[in-house]
Design an enzyme around this catalytic site. Sequence first.
Site, PDB file in Angstrom:
ATOM      1  N   ASN A  51      36.327  61.439  81.590  1.00 19.55           N
ATOM      2  CA  ASN A  51      36.654  60.176  82.263  1.00 19.55           C
ATOM      3  C   ASN A  51      35.475  59.233  82.150  1.00 19.55           C
ATOM      4  O   ASN A  51      34.332  59.676  82.069  1.00 19.55           O
ATOM      5  CB  ASN A  51      36.931  60.456  83.752  1.00 19.55           C
ATOM      6  N   GLY A 108      43.424  48.599  78.905  1.00 12.13           N
ATOM      7  CA  GLY A 108      43.123  49.558  77.855  1.00 12.13           C
ATOM      8  C   GLY A 108      42.026  49.150  76.884  1.00 12.13           C
ATOM      9  O   GLY A 108      42.042  49.565  75.727  1.00 12.13           O
ATOM     10  N   ASP A 151      35.486  61.599  90.623  1.00 12.80           N
ATOM     11  CA  ASP A 151      34.332  61.018  89.931  1.00 12.80           C
ATOM     12  C   ASP A 151      33.112  61.935  90.004  1.00 12.80           C
ATOM     13  O   ASP A 151      31.990  61.500  90.289  1.00 12.80           O
ATOM     14  CB  ASP A 151      34.009  59.624  90.496  1.00 12.80           C
ATOM     15  N   MET A 157      44.686  55.125  86.915  1.00  9.63           N
ATOM     16  CA  MET A 157      44.450  54.889  88.348  1.00  9.63           C
ATOM     17  C   MET A 157      45.271  55.820  89.240  1.00  9.63           C
ATOM     18  O   MET A 157      45.865  55.395  90.229  1.00  9.63           O
ATOM     19  CB  MET A 157      44.732  53.422  88.692  1.00  9.63           C
ATOM     20  N   ARG A 158      45.314  57.080  88.893  1.00  7.27           N
ATOM     21  CA  ARG A 158      45.925  58.077  89.770  1.00  7.27           C
ATOM     22  C   ARG A 158      44.892  59.180  89.994  1.00  7.27           C
ATOM     23  O   ARG A 158      44.256  59.639  89.026  1.00  7.27           O
ATOM     24  CB  ARG A 158      47.165  58.736  89.136  1.00  7.27           C
ATOM     25  N   HIS A 198      33.612  56.091  84.208  1.00 11.69           N
ATOM     26  CA  HIS A 198      33.524  55.489  85.539  1.00 11.69           C
ATOM     27  C   HIS A 198      32.467  54.396  85.516  1.00 11.69           C
ATOM     28  O   HIS A 198      31.373  54.614  84.986  1.00 11.69           O
ATOM     29  CB  HIS A 198      33.155  56.569  86.567  1.00 11.69           C
ATOM     30  N   LEU A 253      43.954  62.823  90.368  1.00 14.21           N
ATOM     31  CA  LEU A 253      44.592  64.054  89.867  1.00 14.21           C
ATOM     32  C   LEU A 253      44.213  65.226  90.757  1.00 14.21           C
ATOM     33  O   LEU A 253      43.066  65.357  91.180  1.00 14.21           O
ATOM     34  CB  LEU A 253      44.151  64.294  88.418  1.00 14.21           C
ATOM     35  N   ARG A 311      52.843  64.716  94.546  1.00 16.67           N
ATOM     36  CA  ARG A 311      51.859  64.611  93.461  1.00 16.67           C
ATOM     37  C   ARG A 311      52.043  65.720  92.429  1.00 16.67           C
ATOM     38  O   ARG A 311      51.894  65.510  91.229  1.00 16.67           O
ATOM     39  CB  ARG A 311      50.432  64.702  94.018  1.00 16.67           C
TER      40      ARG A 311
END
Length: 197
Positions: free
Chosen positions: A108, A13, A146, A91-92, A110, A94, A66
Amino acid sequence: MSERVAILLSGGGSNMVALLDSMTGDHPARPALVLSNRANAGGLEKAAARGVPTEVVDHRPHGADRAGFEDALHARIMEYQPDIICLAGFMRVLTEGFVARWQGRMINIHPSLLPKYRGLDTHARALDAGDAEAGCTVHEVTAALDDGPILGQARVPVAQDDTPGTLAARVLAMEHVLYPAVLRRFAAGDRTPVWLP
Ligand code: GRF
């Protein structure tokens, strides 16, 4: 009225901390929630130490379901009524269903210069390709991994003796500058990309 921000993570984090620490003073947003899919994520303690509510929604009891996991995730998030979701090392993957619920409100970070190197092992791939520069990207989250409109990028020169580890550390330092800069703009309703340096 400040925008309310939920931050989702799975690990240490450090980006979350950078975001939390930025949301003070005249910033248009305030933290509402830090949530992890892993109860042992180091980021949870750091958020709690900063007085931010934390939650865990474990993906494992849902197995391959899911949609079931994402329903539970969505319900828990909604208890905090956020306006914006920041993924910060969550780390999932979606699914389209969850992404659609937050379209235009979820961002997000990356660790590559997208569209290069979607997915994992970005630094090793940049080194293998002989790239002269690496970096990080903040983008709106869409159903494709991504992908989605770019809201900011920071570039980092690659050194001749870089390993994936040394490069990752230098990129991470820039992530901590880029992500807060983008969130500040995004929360103010400005989607003009931030280009660093
Ligand atoms: C960062 O490299 C981020 O770009 C990627 O996951 C990592 C999270 O690191 N999405 P941290 O938990 O913020 O330290």
